[in-house]
Design a protein around this motif. Structure first.
Motif, PDB file in Angstrom:
ATOM      1  N   GLU A 116      42.748  42.672  30.417  1.00  0.00           N
ATOM      2  CA  GLU A 116      44.178  42.881  30.598  1.00  0.00           C
ATOM      3  C   GLU A 116      44.736  41.755  31.474  1.00  0.00           C
ATOM      4  O   GLU A 116      44.064  41.308  32.415  1.00  0.00           O
ATOM      5  CB  GLU A 116      44.436  44.234  31.275  1.00  0.00           C
ATOM      6  N   LYS A 126      46.816  41.548  33.939  1.00  0.00           N
ATOM      7  CA  LYS A 126      46.865  41.781  35.384  1.00  0.00           C
ATOM      8  C   LYS A 126      45.487  41.613  36.005  1.00  0.00           C
ATOM      9  O   LYS A 126      45.328  40.953  37.046  1.00  0.00           O
ATOM     10  CB  LYS A 126      47.398  43.179  35.664  1.00  0.00           C
ATOM     11  N   LYS A 127      44.465  42.223  35.372  1.00  0.00           N
ATOM     12  CA  LYS A 127      43.095  42.135  35.882  1.00  0.00           C
ATOM     13  C   LYS A 127      42.594  40.696  35.815  1.00  0.00           C
ATOM     14  O   LYS A 127      41.949  40.187  36.744  1.00  0.00           O
ATOM     15  CB  LYS A 127      42.179  43.058  35.066  1.00  0.00           C
ATOM     16  N   GLU A 172      44.092  38.678  38.654  1.00  0.00           N
ATOM     17  CA  GLU A 172      43.447  38.970  39.941  1.00  0.00           C
ATOM     18  C   GLU A 172      42.115  38.225  40.063  1.00  0.00           C
ATOM     19  O   GLU A 172      41.819  37.596  41.084  1.00  0.00           O
ATOM     20  CB  GLU A 172      43.210  40.476  40.073  1.00  0.00           C
TER      21      GLU A 172
END
Length: 206
Positions: free
Chosen positions: A182, A184-185, A188
């Protein structure tokens, strides 16, 4: 002869009268005026000495006297300050020497403890080396898996653990795995990867 004596006597009287005239007409009134002025200024609250010091610079002789006095005071203050600094430095040197001697005694007394710590460090380094080898072997396993499956597993792991594995993957596999995550992951982990690479670069330079 009597005429010459009379002339000399008259000349001396004239000179004497001129001196007396100068004293009574100019000098004495001038001193009297100065005395009155000093009294008036003092009663008015004016510091005569500060005023004299302020304007003495305009008078060469007085200026040089005042300047010389100030120079002497400055030199005296400088000498006193230097002596105090030297004494302070001597005391500091003595304290440092005493501290060095104390540390040397502590080092001798703690030699066994130091040896013990060195051995512990060697043992930890050995464990770290073994853990690194296991991580490299684990990374090879992930490289044999599909990017989608690796991404699914690494996504649910703690970021710290995911990073340890991602760092060991080759660039191509790592990019493919992050692509399947994903956004967002993936973002990060990309930031953490960048920080980890920077840290590794600093450590290698050091």
């Amino acid at each position: 002869m009597s005429n010459k004596a009379e002339e000399l006597s008259l000349n001396e009287e004239k000179k004497s009268s001129k001196i007396q005239w100068f004293l009574f007409v100019i000098v004495i009134p001038l001193f009297f005026a100065i005395a009155i002025a000093l009294v008036v200024m003092t009663m008015s609250g004016i510091n005569v000495f500060d005023l004299a010091k302020k304007y003495s610079g305009d008078i060469p002789i007085i200026s040089s006297i005042v300047s010389n006095d100030e120079d002497k005071e400055e030199v005296s203050d400088s000498v006193f300050s230097l002596k105090a600094t030297i004494e302070d430095q001597k005391a500091e040197i003595a304290n440092l020497q005493a501290e060095i001697e104390s540390k040397q005694k502590d080092l001798k007394a703690s030699q066994e403890e130091i040896d013990k710590l060195v051995n512990e460090i060697k043992a930890l380094e050995e464990k770290e080396k073994e853990a690194t080898i296991k991580l490299e072997e684990l990374a090879k396993v992930y490289e044999t898996m599909s990017a989608k499956k690796s991404a699914a597993i690494l996504s649910v792991m703690a970021n710290k653990d995911s990073i340890e594995i991602l760092v060991k993957l080759n660039n191509e596999t790592r990019a493919a795995v992050l692509e399947k995550m994903e956004p967002k992951k993936a973002a990060e982990l990309t930031v953490l990867l960048k920080a980890e690479e920077n840290k590794a670069g600093i450590n290698s330079e050091g």
